[in-house]
Design a protein around this motif. Structure first.
Motif, PDB file in Angstrom:
ATOM      1  N   ASP A 209      28.394  48.763  33.670  1.00  0.00           N
ATOM      2  CA  ASP A 209      29.252  49.713  34.404  1.00  0.00           C
ATOM      3  C   ASP A 209      28.653  51.132  35.533  1.00  0.00           C
ATOM      4  O   ASP A 209      29.160  50.983  36.229  1.00  0.00           O
ATOM      5  N   LYS A 211      25.876  50.493  36.827  1.00  0.00           N
ATOM      6  CA  LYS A 211      25.485  50.335  38.533  1.00  0.00           C
ATOM      7  C   LYS A 211      27.361  50.439  39.391  1.00  0.00           C
ATOM      8  O   LYS A 211      26.874  50.846  40.726  1.00  0.00           O
ATOM      9  N   LYS A 212      27.918  49.882  38.537  1.00  0.00           N
ATOM     10  CA  LYS A 212      29.333  49.003  39.226  1.00  0.00           C
ATOM     11  C   LYS A 212      29.555  50.790  40.369  1.00  0.00           C
ATOM     12  O   LYS A 212      29.758  50.995  41.437  1.00  0.00           O
ATOM     13  N   GLN A 213      29.271  51.731  39.647  1.00  0.00           N
ATOM     14  CA  GLN A 213      29.690  53.538  39.817  1.00  0.00           C
ATOM     15  C   GLN A 213      29.089  53.680  40.717  1.00  0.00           C
ATOM     16  O   GLN A 213      29.646  54.598  41.614  1.00  0.00           O
ATOM     17  N   GLU A 215      27.199  52.305  43.150  1.00  0.00           N
ATOM     18  CA  GLU A 215      27.190  51.288  44.632  1.00  0.00           C
ATOM     19  C   GLU A 215      28.574  51.861  45.201  1.00  0.00           C
ATOM     20  O   GLU A 215      28.786  51.821  46.223  1.00  0.00           O
ATOM     21  N   GLN A 216      29.926  51.735  44.935  1.00  0.00           N
ATOM     22  CA  GLN A 216      30.681  52.677  44.278  1.00  0.00           C
ATOM     23  C   GLN A 216      30.982  54.058  45.027  1.00  0.00           C
ATOM     24  O   GLN A 216      31.440  54.731  46.307  1.00  0.00           O
ATOM     25  N   GLN A 217      29.779  54.740  45.148  1.00  0.00           N
ATOM     26  CA  GLN A 217      29.813  55.170  45.474  1.00  0.00           C
ATOM     27  C   GLN A 217      28.085  56.001  46.464  1.00  0.00           C
ATOM     28  O   GLN A 217      27.835  56.477  46.817  1.00  0.00           O
ATOM     29  N   GLY A 218      27.965  54.789  47.177  1.00  0.00           N
ATOM     30  CA  GLY A 218      26.917  55.227  47.982  1.00  0.00           C
ATOM     31  C   GLY A 218      25.165  54.646  47.779  1.00  0.00           C
ATOM     32  O   GLY A 218      24.969  54.393  48.609  1.00  0.00           O
ATOM     33  N   HIS A 236      20.382  57.639  47.518  1.00  0.00           N
ATOM     34  CA  HIS A 236      21.251  57.901  47.733  1.00  0.00           C
ATOM     35  C   HIS A 236      20.764  59.090  49.094  1.00  0.00           C
ATOM     36  O   HIS A 236      19.841  59.871  48.625  1.00  0.00           O
TER      37      HIS A 236
END
Length: 326
Positions: A209, A211-213, A215-218, A236
């Motif tokens: 969960d 990890k997905k957040q 990746e969505q934030q770059g 990042h």
């Protein structure tokens, strides 16, 4: 003597060495009732530690992490650091601490040879920190991290155990913190132990969960470095800090295992979960016993299993992580 290797081709250059199972915090996921001694504990002496580290250094160990309980509760903690740092072939000396003594001793420990430090900070909200740890020491711990940054440690990591319903809303605060702070933030997925079934059922949160957040934030996945072990690391361009995810329930988690553990009473543990440990203490009394100790280490590696079986619901024999240093 050749490097320690198991039947699956994994090489072990990293030792997590516990020096005490005493802890002064009461973290809900580890020691919710606080530390309860079983008689008068007899932890490894400085001489036994010296003999242990010397043997491991001869079979390829390059990194030693001094763990607990809370390792800095030992009055000779600085001496332990110095003994490990002065051992030939040991390139990295690290520790994991709750940070309550860090502000006062960071420079002293650095001067003794400590170079990497992990500090447990499960929430950046002082009230939630107290709720999880049972101790109102948030400001003290944060001052310790500042002292470690000032002392010049080559790597500082902050460990946070993911807990559904408790600190799972803290991600934005953590991200704000590491935007301008050069630390590695590591989110550790809650693992079920023998005493924690109900707690696990209530608070387990999958690292997927998070990890997905990210990746969505770059955030971008970093290619593994030799000493990363099982952590998946992300960076990042807009942040000074990195993020690492430790997800023991993910497939192939154990494929990159590079570490062994020795408990504060001298037992070798091939895995955090799967066995009771093999006593080494009878061979830690004198340097002349080193060849026999090394032979025992090699023989025991043949027993190491391919995985911890956590994903199959097996919690093993470990009752709580403080007992063998996490």
């Amino acid at each position: 003597m050749s490097q320690l290797q198991d039947n699956f081709g994994r090489r072990f250059h990293y030792l997590r060495m516990s020096v005490t199972d005493v802890c002064n915090f009461k973290c809900t996921y580890c020691l919710p009732d606080g530390y309860r001694p079983d008689g008068k504990p007899k932890f490894l002496s400085l001489n036994e530690i010296e003999n242990l580290v010397a043997a491991f250094s001869e079979v390829g160990t390059q990194k030693i992490r001094i763990t607990g309980g809370e390792p800095s509760l030992r009055k000779d903690f600085t001496d332990i650091i110095r003994v490990v740092a002065d051992t030939p072939n040991i390139k990295t000396v690290a520790t994991t601490t709750n940070g309550y003594r860090l502000a006062k001793h960071a420079k002293e420990w650095y001067d003794a040879g400590l170079r990497r430090i992990n500090v447990s900070v499960d929430s950046l909200d002082p009230k939630m920190f107290y709720q999880i740890t049972g101790e109102n020491k948030f400001d003290e711990v944060m001052r310790g991290i500042d002292a470690a940054l000032e002392a010049g440690f080559e790597r500082i990591k902050v460990n946070a155990v993911l807990l559904k319903g408790l600190n799972d809303k803290d991600l934005p605060k953590f991200l704000d913190w590491i935007k301008h702070t050069p630390i590695d933030l590591r989110f550790i997925e809650l693992m079920e132990t023998g005493l924690g079934h109900d707690y696990f059922q209530e608070h387990h949160l999958s690292g997927i969960d998070i990890k997905k957040q990210l990746e969505q934030q770059g955030w971008l996945f970093d290619l593994p470095r030799v000493d990363d072990g099982p952590a998946q690391n992300f960076s990042h361009g807009d942040y000074q800090g990195r993020i690492g995810l430790i997800m023991p329930y993910e497939k192939n988690f154990c494929a990159s295992c590079n570490r062994l553990r020795v408990s504060a009473k001298g037992k070798l543990h091939l895995c955090l979960f799967t066995e009771n440990g093999l006593d080494l203490r009878d061979l830690l009394q004198d340097a002349s016993q080193r060849p026999e100790l090394i032979e025992r280490l090699h023989g025991q590696l043949e027993q190491k299993k391919e995985t911890h079986f956590l994903h199959q619901g097996v919690t093993g024999v470990t009752q709580h992580l403080a007992s063998i240093g996490g």
